[in-house]
Design a protein around this motif. Structure first.
Motif, PDB file in Angstrom:
ATOM      1  N   GLY A  27       0.826  -1.200   0.000  1.00 40.35           N
ATOM      2  CA  GLY A  27       0.000   0.000   0.000  1.00 40.35           C
ATOM      3  C   GLY A  27       0.861   1.251   0.000  1.00 40.35           C
ATOM      4  N   TYR A  28       0.199   2.397  -0.005  1.00 37.28           N
ATOM      5  CA  TYR A  28       0.888   3.681  -0.083  1.00 37.28           C
ATOM      6  C   TYR A  28       1.811   3.932   1.096  1.00 37.28           C
ATOM      7  N   LEU A  29       1.575   3.285   2.229  1.00 36.37           N
ATOM      8  CA  LEU A  29       2.479   3.452   3.372  1.00 36.37           C
ATOM      9  C   LEU A  29       3.898   3.036   2.992  1.00 36.37           C
ATOM     10  N   PHE A  30       4.028   2.052   2.143  1.00 38.52           N
ATOM     11  CA  PHE A  30       5.327   1.495   1.784  1.00 38.52           C
ATOM     12  C   PHE A  30       5.886   2.088   0.496  1.00 38.52           C
ATOM     13  N   ALA A  31       5.043   2.273  -0.501  1.00 41.40           N
ATOM     14  CA  ALA A  31       5.505   2.816  -1.787  1.00 41.40           C
ATOM     15  C   ALA A  31       4.300   3.102  -2.671  1.00 41.40           C
ATOM     16  N   ARG A  32       4.452   4.066  -3.534  1.00 41.29           N
ATOM     17  CA  ARG A  32       3.447   4.357  -4.552  1.00 41.29           C
ATOM     18  C   ARG A  32       3.604   3.338  -5.679  1.00 41.29           C
ATOM     19  N   PRO A  33       2.576   3.137  -6.496  1.00 36.93           N
ATOM     20  CA  PRO A  33       2.722   2.240  -7.638  1.00 36.93           C
ATOM     21  C   PRO A  33       3.908   2.667  -8.502  1.00 36.93           C
ATOM     22  N   MET A  34       4.615   1.666  -9.044  1.00 34.70           N
ATOM     23  CA  MET A  34       5.796   1.968  -9.855  1.00 34.70           C
ATOM     24  C   MET A  34       5.953   0.937 -10.954  1.00 34.70           C
ATOM     25  N   PRO A  35       6.670   1.300 -11.996  1.00 34.12           N
ATOM     26  CA  PRO A  35       6.944   0.347 -13.075  1.00 34.12           C
ATOM     27  C   PRO A  35       7.777  -0.832 -12.553  1.00 34.12           C
ATOM     28  N   LEU A  36       7.623  -1.981 -13.186  1.00 34.71           N
ATOM     29  CA  LEU A  36       8.358  -3.175 -12.790  1.00 34.71           C
ATOM     30  C   LEU A  36       9.863  -2.934 -12.781  1.00 34.71           C
ATOM     31  N   ALA A  37      10.366  -2.199 -13.742  1.00 33.84           N
ATOM     32  CA  ALA A  37      11.813  -1.932 -13.806  1.00 33.84           C
ATOM     33  C   ALA A  37      12.295  -1.237 -12.532  1.00 33.84           C
ATOM     34  N   ASP A  38      11.502  -0.305 -12.014  1.00 34.78           N
ATOM     35  CA  ASP A  38      11.863   0.374 -10.769  1.00 34.78           C
ATOM     36  C   ASP A  38      11.764  -0.573  -9.578  1.00 34.78           C
ATOM     37  N   LEU A  39      10.747  -1.412  -9.572  1.00 33.91           N
ATOM     38  CA  LEU A  39      10.567  -2.383  -8.500  1.00 33.91           C
ATOM     39  C   LEU A  39      11.759  -3.335  -8.422  1.00 33.91           C
ATOM     40  N   LYS A  40      12.266  -3.734  -9.568  1.00 30.33           N
ATOM     41  CA  LYS A  40      13.403  -4.655  -9.601  1.00 30.33           C
ATOM     42  C   LYS A  40      14.674  -4.044  -9.010  1.00 30.33           C
ATOM     43  N   GLN A  41      14.718  -2.747  -8.862  1.00 27.75           N
ATOM     44  CA  GLN A  41      15.876  -2.084  -8.271  1.00 27.75           C
ATOM     45  C   GLN A  41      15.861  -2.156  -6.743  1.00 27.75           C
ATOM     46  N   LEU A  42      14.801  -2.687  -6.160  1.00 31.08           N
ATOM     47  CA  LEU A  42      14.629  -2.717  -4.713  1.00 31.08           C
ATOM     48  C   LEU A  42      14.682  -4.120  -4.104  1.00 31.08           C
ATOM     49  N   PRO A  43      15.463  -5.049  -4.610  1.00 33.03           N
ATOM     50  CA  PRO A  43      15.352  -6.439  -4.156  1.00 33.03           C
ATOM     51  C   PRO A  43      15.632  -6.640  -2.674  1.00 33.03           C
ATOM     52  N   ASP A  44      16.492  -5.857  -2.078  1.00 30.59           N
ATOM     53  CA  ASP A  44      16.812  -6.050  -0.664  1.00 30.59           C
ATOM     54  C   ASP A  44      15.699  -5.588   0.260  1.00 30.59           C
ATOM     55  N   LEU A  45      14.752  -4.802  -0.249  1.00 30.89           N
ATOM     56  CA  LEU A  45      13.637  -4.321   0.556  1.00 30.89           C
ATOM     57  C   LEU A  45      12.387  -5.179   0.397  1.00 30.89           C
ATOM     58  N   LEU A  46      12.422  -6.108  -0.546  1.00 32.81           N
ATOM     59  CA  LEU A  46      11.241  -6.899  -0.864  1.00 32.81           C
ATOM     60  C   LEU A  46      11.238  -8.224  -0.115  1.00 32.81           C
ATOM     61  N   PRO A  47      10.057  -8.787   0.119  1.00 31.85           N
ATOM     62  CA  PRO A  47       9.996 -10.132   0.704  1.00 31.85           C
ATOM     63  C   PRO A  47      10.723 -11.123  -0.198  1.00 31.85           C
ATOM     64  N   VAL A  48      11.179 -12.217   0.372  1.00 30.84           N
ATOM     65  CA  VAL A  48      11.988 -13.197  -0.354  1.00 30.84           C
ATOM     66  C   VAL A  48      11.350 -13.631  -1.662  1.00 30.84           C
ATOM     67  N   GLY A  49      10.062 -13.936  -1.664  1.00 26.74           N
ATOM     68  CA  GLY A  49       9.397 -14.399  -2.881  1.00 26.74           C
ATOM     69  C   GLY A  49       9.435 -13.390  -4.005  1.00 26.74           C
ATOM     70  N   PHE A  50       9.461 -12.121  -3.672  1.00 25.55           N
ATOM     71  CA  PHE A  50       9.479 -11.085  -4.687  1.00 25.55           C
ATOM     72  C   PHE A  50      10.878 -10.831  -5.224  1.00 25.55           C
TER      73      PHE A  50
END
Length: 60
Positions: A27-50
């Motif tokens: 949800g917005y508490l954690f991050a605003r919607p973003m393109p997949l390419a931007d999401l892939k730049q955050l692997p250390d902040l994501l749950p293991v499955g992601f």
């Protein structure tokens, strides 16, 4: 079964769902919607499955 809660906007919601053992919160508490390419730049902040999406794997 993995439980995902969507629409988390406040710390109170986050804490309540954590107490209820919700597996994944988003949800917005954690991050605003973003393109997949931007999401892939955050692997250390994501749950293991992601983290696997950086490797091109599905999260299912």
């Amino acid at each position: 079964m993995t439980v995902v809660a969507e629409g988390i906007e406040t710390r109170e919601q986050q804490q309540d769902l954590a107490r209820r053992h919700c597996d994944i919160l988003q949800g917005y508490l954690f991050a605003r919607p973003m393109p997949l390419a931007d999401l892939k730049q955050l692997p250390d902040l994501l749950p293991v499955g992601f983290r696997n999406i950086k490797k091109g794997n599905s999260i299912h």
